[in-house]
Design a protein around this motif. Structure first.
Motif, short mmCIF file in Angstrom:
data_model
loop_
_atom_site.label_atom_id
_atom_site.label_comp_id
_atom_site.label_asym_id
_atom_site.label_seq_id
_atom_site.Cartn_x
_atom_site.Cartn_y
_atom_site.Cartn_z
N GLU A 288 1.52 -1.00 4.51
CA GLU A 288 2.09 -1.04 5.87
C GLU A 288 2.22 -2.51 6.31
O GLU A 288 1.34 -3.07 6.94
CB GLU A 288 1.22 -0.28 6.87
CG GLU A 288 0.89 1.15 6.46
CD GLU A 288 -0.48 1.23 5.84
OE1 GLU A 288 -0.82 0.35 5.01
OE2 GLU A 288 -1.24 2.15 6.19
N HIS B 279 -1.33 0.25 11.22
CA HIS B 279 -0.58 1.02 10.23
C HIS B 279 0.90 0.98 10.61
O HIS B 279 1.32 0.28 11.53
CB HIS B 279 -1.03 2.49 10.25
CG HIS B 279 -2.42 2.71 9.75
ND1 HIS B 279 -2.69 3.39 8.59
CD2 HIS B 279 -3.62 2.38 10.28
CE1 HIS B 279 -4.01 3.44 8.41
NE2 HIS B 279 -4.59 2.83 9.42
N HIS C 204 -3.42 1.74 4.00
CA HIS C 204 -2.76 2.53 2.95
C HIS C 204 -2.02 1.64 1.95
O HIS C 204 -1.15 2.10 1.23
CB HIS C 204 -1.80 3.54 3.59
CG HIS C 204 -2.50 4.67 4.29
ND1 HIS C 204 -2.34 4.95 5.62
CD2 HIS C 204 -3.41 5.56 3.83
CE1 HIS C 204 -3.09 5.99 5.95
NE2 HIS C 204 -3.75 6.38 4.88
ZN LIG Z 1 -1.30 3.87 7.09
#
Ligand SMILES: [Zn+2]
Length: 350
Positions: free
Chosen positions: A43, A146, A40
Motif C-alpha cells: 500500500e 493502508h 500488506h
Molecule cells: Zn492493507
C-alpha cells in the motif's frame, strides 16, 4: 532522530527480514504518536506520505518543536513485500500460514503487557505482528496506513473514540469514517485499542487517544501531489493533538465527511463470475435499485449479461481495481443509511 533496524528471524535457517524504525524523542510534555504503513506489503500511498512527512518532522526536531515521542515505520511488512508470485505482489496473506497480515495480532489484556513473550514460539508472521504491537504500544496516537483497491479516503475508527477523533478526520481531509467495535479478527487497530478498553478512565483517555486504520484511497493513487497532501494532513493532526508545536498551522474546519457504523456498509458481491462493467465509481451517490455493475458472464449470448443493483441508497466508497470477478467476489463497498441485510460480524473483508 534515531534510526534502528528491526530484525525478524525467518522460519528456516539463513532467512531473516529487516525493517527500519525512526524515532523522534521529543522534548516531553506532549502526546506520543506511532505511524506505520504497508502492513500488506504494497500500500504505497501511505509509504510515500510518510516519505513526504519526514522532512517536516526533521525540521520540527531541529527547531525544538517536537513535544511527544514520534515513532515511524514507513514499511511495516518486509515479509509480505517479498511475496511475489508470477510477477504479482501478493502481500495480503502470509504464504506460509495463509493468514492475513492484518489479522490475528496478539491482543493484550493491559497496555503494560509485553507481547514479545510470543517471539520464541511462533511463525515469522506472528513474530512480526508481536514486534509491531511492541513498537506501537504505549503511544497515544496509533495510525496504520493502508489503501483500498479504488477508493475514497476513509478511516476505520473504534466507536469508543468517536466523536473525539473528528478533528483527526478533518485534519487528514478524509471523505468518510467507518465506526466499528467488538471483534474484527484481531486486526492491528483492534490490538491497539483492546488493551485500553478495560483500563481505568484516566489511563484509557479516549478523549485524547487516536487509533485508526487509514485507507488512503486506491492502490494506484501514488503521486507527488497526493503524497504531499497526505503528509500535510498527518502533520496537521500531530500539531492539532499537541505532538508538534507549529503556530503556522491553522486549525481544520469541522469534519464534514460521511460517518457510518460498519453495519451500514454493503459489501456488494458478484453473483456469478465474469467481466465487470462498472456504472459507478467511488464518490458517486446511488439510489436503491440503481445499476452498479454489469457482469458479462457468457460473452456473445443474448442473455449473457447480469446487472447487479444497489441494495439500498448510499455512497460508493470503493470498487475493485481488476475487472474480472469470480462468483462471490467483492465488487464494491456502498455506505447506506441502514444496516446491510448481508452484514456479518467482524471485519468487512477476509
Ligand atoms: Zn492493507
Amino acid at each position: 532522530m534515531r534510526k534502528t533496524v528491526e530484525q525478524i528471524a525467518g522460519d528456516t535457517q539463513g532467512i531473516s527480514f529487516a525493517f527500519p524504525v525512526y524515532v523522534f524523542e521529543g522534548k516531553g510534555g506532549g502526546p506520543t504518536a506511532y505511524l506505520q504503513a504497508a502492513l500488506h506489503g504494497g500500500e504505497l500511498p501511505g509509504v510515500v506520505a510518510i516519505d513526504a512527512l519526514m522532512p517536516m518532522l526533521r525540521k520540527a526536531e531541529l527547531q525544538g518543536r517536537i513535544r511527544g515521542k514520534i515513532t515511524i515505520v514507513p514499511s511495516a511488512n518486509p515479509i509480505g513485500r517479498a511475496q511475489y508470485a508470477a510477477g504479482d505482489l501478493m502481500g495480503r496473506f502470509h504464504f506460509g500460514t495463509q493468514t492475513n497480515f492484518n489479522r490475528d495480532f496478539p491482543l493484550l489484556s493491559s497496555p503494560d503487557d509485553n507481547p514479545e513473550y510470543l517471539l520464541d514460539q511462533s511463525t515469522v508472521d506472528q513474530r512480526l505482528k508481536a514486534r509491531l504491537v511492541a513498537l506501537s504500544m504505549g503511544h497515544d496516537i496509533v495510525l496504520d496506513l493502508h489503501c483500498d483497491d479504488e477508493s475514497l479516503a476513509y478511516l476505520y475508527v473504534p466507536t469508543v473514540l468517536w466523536p473525539f477523533m473528528q478533528d483527526c478526520a478533518a485534519a487528514m481531509n478524509m471523505d468518510a469514517v467507518i465506526l466499528w467495535d467488538g471483534d474484527c479478527g484481531a486486526a492491528f487497530d483492534q490490538a491497539s485499542i483492546d488493551p485500553y478498553l478495560g483500563a481505568p478512565t484516566e489511563r484509557a483517555r479516549f478523549d485524547r487517544r487516536v487509533v485508526s486504520t487509514v485507507e488512503y484511497r486506491g492502490l494506484a493513487d501514488v503521486d507527488a501531489a497526493l503524497a504531499q497532501h497526505d503528509a500535510e494532513g498527518l502533520y496537521r493532526l500531530l500539531v492539532m493533538r499537541g505532538v508538534i508545536e507549529d503556530a503556522a498551522v491553522a486549525p481544520s474546519k469541522p469534519f464534514r465527511g460521511l460517518t457510518s457504523p460498519i453495519e451500514n456498509v454493503e459489501m456488494v458481491r458478484a453473483p456469478c463470475a465474469g467481466a465487470l462493467l462498472y456504472h459507478v465509481k467511488p464518490g458517486d451517490r446511488v439510489e436503491e435499485g440503481q445499476k452498479l455493475v454489469t457482469i458479462v458472464h457468457s460473452p456473445g449470448e443474448v442473455d449473457g449479461r447480469l446487472d447487479v443493483l444497489a441494495p439500498q441508497a448510499g455512497l460508493i466508497l470503493t470498487r475493485r481495481n481488476r475487472r474480472a470477478a469470480y462468483s462471490g467476489d467483492d465488487l464494491l463497498k456502498l455506505v447506506g443509511s441502514r444496516p446491510s441485510a448481508t452484514h456479518r460480524p467482524g471485519a468487512l473483508e477476509d
